[in-house]
Design an enzyme around this catalytic site. Structure first.
Site, PDB file in Angstrom:
ATOM      1  N   GLY A  44       0.836  -1.359   0.368  1.00 13.02           N
ATOM      2  CA  GLY A  44      -0.027  -0.262  -0.053  1.00 13.02           C
ATOM      3  C   GLY A  44       0.393   1.215   0.238  1.00 13.02           C
ATOM      4  O   GLY A  44       1.806   1.321   0.452  1.00 13.02           O
ATOM      5  N   GLN A  49       3.127  10.336   1.476  1.00 13.04           N
ATOM      6  CA  GLN A  49       4.233   9.090   1.207  1.00 13.04           C
ATOM      7  C   GLN A  49       5.023   9.647   0.136  1.00 13.04           C
ATOM      8  O   GLN A  49       6.568   9.257   0.059  1.00 13.04           O
ATOM      9  CB  GLN A  49       3.854   8.379   1.231  1.00 13.04           C
ATOM     10  CG  GLN A  49       3.277   7.177   2.447  1.00 13.04           C
ATOM     11  CD  GLN A  49       3.139   5.393   2.969  1.00 13.04           C
ATOM     12  OE1 GLN A  49       2.281   5.409   1.929  1.00 13.04           O
ATOM     13  NE2 GLN A  49       4.170   5.741   3.253  1.00 13.04           N
ATOM     14  N   CYS A  87       6.855  -0.158   6.882  1.00 13.89           N
ATOM     15  CA  CYS A  87       6.386   0.947   6.136  1.00 13.89           C
ATOM     16  C   CYS A  87       7.257   1.762   5.364  1.00 13.89           C
ATOM     17  O   CYS A  87       8.213   1.478   5.882  1.00 13.89           O
ATOM     18  CB  CYS A  87       5.788   1.981   6.668  1.00 13.89           C
ATOM     19  SG  CYS A  87       5.282   3.558   6.219  1.00 13.89           S
ATOM     20  N   LEU A  88       7.174   1.660   4.427  1.00 11.13           N
ATOM     21  CA  LEU A  88       7.797   2.165   3.061  1.00 11.13           C
ATOM     22  C   LEU A  88       9.008   3.556   3.765  1.00 11.13           C
ATOM     23  O   LEU A  88      10.236   3.951   3.476  1.00 11.13           O
ATOM     24  CB  LEU A  88       7.397   2.403   2.043  1.00 11.13           C
ATOM     25  CG  LEU A  88       7.062   1.449   1.385  1.00 11.13           C
ATOM     26  CD1 LEU A  88       6.205   1.913  -0.136  1.00 11.13           C
ATOM     27  CD2 LEU A  88       8.020   0.250   0.292  1.00 11.13           C
ATOM     28  N   HIS A 129      -3.861   1.247   7.947  1.00  8.77           N
ATOM     29  CA  HIS A 129      -2.242   1.738   7.393  1.00  8.77           C
ATOM     30  C   HIS A 129      -2.597   3.128   6.549  1.00  8.77           C
ATOM     31  O   HIS A 129      -2.328   4.203   6.997  1.00  8.77           O
ATOM     32  CB  HIS A 129      -2.061   0.320   7.218  1.00  8.77           C
ATOM     33  CG  HIS A 129      -0.286   1.317   7.626  1.00  8.77           C
ATOM     34  ND1 HIS A 129       1.212   0.785   8.072  1.00  8.77           N
ATOM     35  CD2 HIS A 129       0.281   2.365   6.670  1.00  8.77           C
ATOM     36  CE1 HIS A 129       2.217   1.531   7.416  1.00  8.77           C
ATOM     37  NE2 HIS A 129       1.582   1.918   6.736  1.00  8.77           N
ATOM     38  N   GLU A 130      -3.008   2.491   5.073  1.00  4.07           N
ATOM     39  CA  GLU A 130      -2.941   4.116   4.679  1.00  4.07           C
ATOM     40  C   GLU A 130      -4.121   4.994   4.977  1.00  4.07           C
ATOM     41  O   GLU A 130      -3.385   6.099   4.882  1.00  4.07           O
ATOM     42  CB  GLU A 130      -3.628   3.554   3.048  1.00  4.07           C
ATOM     43  CG  GLU A 130      -2.440   2.304   2.485  1.00  4.07           C
ATOM     44  CD  GLU A 130      -0.736   2.787   2.688  1.00  4.07           C
ATOM     45  OE1 GLU A 130      -0.580   3.652   2.715  1.00  4.07           O
ATOM     46  OE2 GLU A 130      -0.401   1.873   3.233  1.00  4.07           O
ATOM     47  N   HIS A 133      -2.112   7.397   7.126  1.00  2.35           N
ATOM     48  CA  HIS A 133      -1.375   8.267   6.838  1.00  2.35           C
ATOM     49  C   HIS A 133      -2.365   9.483   7.031  1.00  2.35           C
ATOM     50  O   HIS A 133      -1.335  10.325   5.881  1.00  2.35           O
ATOM     51  CB  HIS A 133      -0.594   7.753   5.380  1.00  2.35           C
ATOM     52  CG  HIS A 133       0.466   6.498   5.388  1.00  2.35           C
ATOM     53  ND1 HIS A 133       1.525   7.027   5.801  1.00  2.35           N
ATOM     54  CD2 HIS A 133       0.699   5.402   5.392  1.00  2.35           C
ATOM     55  CE1 HIS A 133       2.304   6.377   5.914  1.00  2.35           C
ATOM     56  NE2 HIS A 133       1.887   5.159   5.763  1.00  2.35           N
TER      57      HIS A 133
END
Ligand code: CO
Length: 156
Positions: A44, A49, A87-88, A129-130, A133
């Site tokens: 995701g 991000q 997470c990225l 999670h997304e 963000h």
């Protein structure tokens, strides 16, 4: 591939603005976000991000079914589940996060259609999670047992 912002970058702390206009430019951003997500082996990615503070995310947990979600809102939650997340934007960090086990999310598709999705398992976790963000929240803000490097008990 777009540059991924990492923890400490103020764009990741901001509450993102709703998308007002769904057009080619937005679809190009979604495609570039997806490419970046696949290239980094993520499941995701959220617009902040890649430095864009708008409410848009791309999710694909099985490398087959990609969801582009614009202005997503969780309208129902059920149960709870704890699992390891990464997470990225937080390279090499992992931690346990408690999330709803099932969610119903309403969003607008990349072509402006209103959609409803019922999700569970990894898909439900990833959507939560997304969306976090989009509200300036990182998993490391809410995770327990944060480790550097994948813990042994991690499933993937
Ligand atoms: Co993330």
């Amino acid at each position: 591939m777009l540059e991924i912002r990492t923890a400490g970058d103020p764009v990741l702390k901001a509450v993102c603005a709703p998308v007002q206009k769904i057009d080619k430019r937005l679809r190009k951003l979604l495609d570039e976000m997806a490419e970046t997500m696949y290239a980094t082996d993520g499941v995701g990615i959220a617009a902040p991000q890649v430095g864009v503070s708008i409410r848009a995310v791309v999710v694909d947990v099985d490398k087959k079914t990609r969801y582009d979600m614009i202005n997503p809102v969780i309208v129902e939650r059920e149960g709870s589940a704890i699992d390891v997340e990464g997470c990225l934007s937080c390279p090499d960090l992992f931690g346990d996060v408690e999330r709803a086990a099932k969610v119903r999310v309403e969003y607008i598709s990349r072509f402006g259609k209103k959609k409803t999705l019922d999700a569970e398992g990894l898909l439900a976790r990833c959507i939560q999670h997304e969306i976090d963000h989009l509200d300036g929240r990182l998993f490391i803000d809410i995770a327990k047992n944060i480790t550097k490097g994948k813990p042994q008990r991690a499933k993937e």
